[in-house]
Design a protein around this motif. Structure first.
Motif, short mmCIF file in Angstrom:
data_model
loop_
_atom_site.label_atom_id
_atom_site.label_comp_id
_atom_site.label_asym_id
_atom_site.label_seq_id
_atom_site.Cartn_x
_atom_site.Cartn_y
_atom_site.Cartn_z
N GLY A 9 0.81 -1.21 0.00
CA GLY A 9 0.00 0.00 0.00
C GLY A 9 0.85 1.26 0.00
N GLY A 10 1.93 1.26 0.77
CA GLY A 10 2.82 2.42 0.79
C GLY A 10 3.49 2.65 -0.55
N ALA A 11 3.94 1.55 -1.18
CA ALA A 11 4.57 1.68 -2.50
C ALA A 11 3.56 2.18 -3.53
CB ALA A 11 5.15 0.33 -2.92
N LEU A 15 4.00 5.61 -5.82
CA LEU A 15 4.05 5.52 -7.28
C LEU A 15 2.87 6.24 -7.92
CD1 LEU A 15 5.14 1.78 -7.62
CD2 LEU A 15 6.58 3.81 -7.90
N ALA A 16 1.69 6.06 -7.36
CA ALA A 16 0.50 6.70 -7.92
C ALA A 16 0.56 8.21 -7.73
CB ALA A 16 -0.76 6.13 -7.26
N GLY A 17 0.99 8.65 -6.56
CA GLY A 17 1.07 10.08 -6.30
C GLY A 17 2.03 10.79 -7.24
N GLY A 69 -5.61 4.76 -11.54
CA GLY A 69 -5.84 3.35 -11.81
C GLY A 69 -5.10 2.45 -10.83
N LEU A 70 -3.88 2.86 -10.48
CA LEU A 70 -3.10 2.08 -9.50
C LEU A 70 -3.75 2.14 -8.12
CD1 LEU A 70 -0.64 0.44 -8.72
CD2 LEU A 70 0.65 2.57 -8.50
N LEU A 71 -4.28 3.28 -7.75
CA LEU A 71 -4.96 3.40 -6.46
C LEU A 71 -6.19 2.49 -6.39
CD1 LEU A 71 -4.81 7.27 -5.90
CD2 LEU A 71 -3.33 5.52 -4.91
#
Length: 309
Positions: A9-11, A15-17, A69-71
């Motif tokens: 979740g942290g990764a 990456l999404a941010g 999309g990743l989130l």
């Protein structure tokens, strides 16, 4: 065990941010990215200017779609469509590594966050991108090998901070700099934000521009500073472009850009404001180090090693 479960979740948050932030900057401030792509594209590419102008909208849109999309995928990582989204994000970050490596070899901006400061890509940018790509690939492997119902846990926020610190440290070590907050992203500012994309100049105007550039005091000073490596500048094969800049609190100033072909490790562009050689400015990169010449003054990084035959 519960603490470890927050790692994906942290990764994903990091990456999404970064994708959302990078995509938003490209769409809101497209000109710096346009110039970065223009400098990265080989000169023989057809419709080079058109491709560069469309690049921020295409790449920025992809990043703005991939980030959210990743989130969403992180909420159901075991689903097949989530694996596809995460795989796409991993491919995107691996593609960034290729672009940064190519830019570093060419002595140009990488077109990522650092492109907004017109900086030459180097060890710091490559280390940052490699670290993020490694996180993206690890996230894909986790999605394929585990059947977690969701990656969203409270301790994912702690891992977000931890991974952010990891990226900052890797970037600082890659660029041999002291760790600083801006190393995660790069300095988001650009002198190219007010500069129009160049258009090609041919015929007699091209010939006159090359002759004016070669006689400019700044060019002579730069070539004297280069020493033996000045033989690697090919004035017979020059790209001449017209552009304009708008200084702060000033009006638009037209200028010509003369870019001779150079040997590996050297790029050089002569800016001729209004075509006057005495005002010419040399903007170059020598072995990845920026060099500027104005008049008879050269402001370099480390002096380049002589290129031996």
């Amino acid at each position: 065990m519960s603490v470890v479960a927050g790692i994906p979740g942290g990764a994903a948050l990091l990456l999404a941010g970064l994708l959302i932030l990078a995509g938003g900057l490209k769409v809101l401030r497209p000109k710096p990215f346009v110039h970065a792509v223009y400098r990265l594209l080989p000169r023989h590419v057809p419709r080079r200017e058109t491709l560069a102008r469309f690049a921020p909208w295409v790449v920025g849109t992809v990043e703005l779609l991939a980030g959210p999309g990743l989130l969403v995928a992180a909420s159901r990582p075991a689903a097949w469509w989530s694996a596809a989204v995460i795989a796409g994000v991993a491919v995107l970050y691996l593609a960034f590594v290729v672009v940064v490596r190519y830019a570093a070899l060419k002595g140009a901006s990488c077109g990522c966050f650092a492109s907004f400061s017109d900086g030459v890509a180097g060890g710091a940018e490559l280390a940052r991108t490699l670290t993020l790509a490694a996180l993206a690939v690890s996230l894909l492997i986790t999605a394929l090998l585990t059947g977690a119902a969701s990656w969203w846990r409270l301790d994912a926020l702690a891992w977000l901070v931890a991974f952010g610190v990891l990226v900052v440290i890797a970037t600082a070590l890659g660029g041999r700099r002291r760790p600083a907050g801006w190393l995660l992203l790069g300095r988001v500012r650009s002198r190219l934000a007010a500069v129009e994309l160049p258009t090609m100049v041919t015929g007699a105007e091209r010939t006159a521009a090359i002759a004016a550039a070669r006689t400019a005091p700044s060019v002579r000073a730069f070539q004297d500073w280069l020493g033996d490596r000045a033989a690697g500048v090919d004035w017979r094969r020059c790209e001449v472009r017209t552009t304009s800049a708008t200084p702060r609190a000033g009006r638009r100033v037209p200028c010509l850009l003369v870019s001779p072909r150079c040997r590996a490790g050297l790029t050089m562009t002569v800016s001729l404001p209004d075509g006057f050689p005495e005002r010419a400015v040399v903007i170059a990169a020598v072995d990845g180090q920026p060099v500027t010449a104005l008049g008879e003054t050269v402001k370099p990084g480390p002096r380049p090693a002589l290129q031996r035959a």
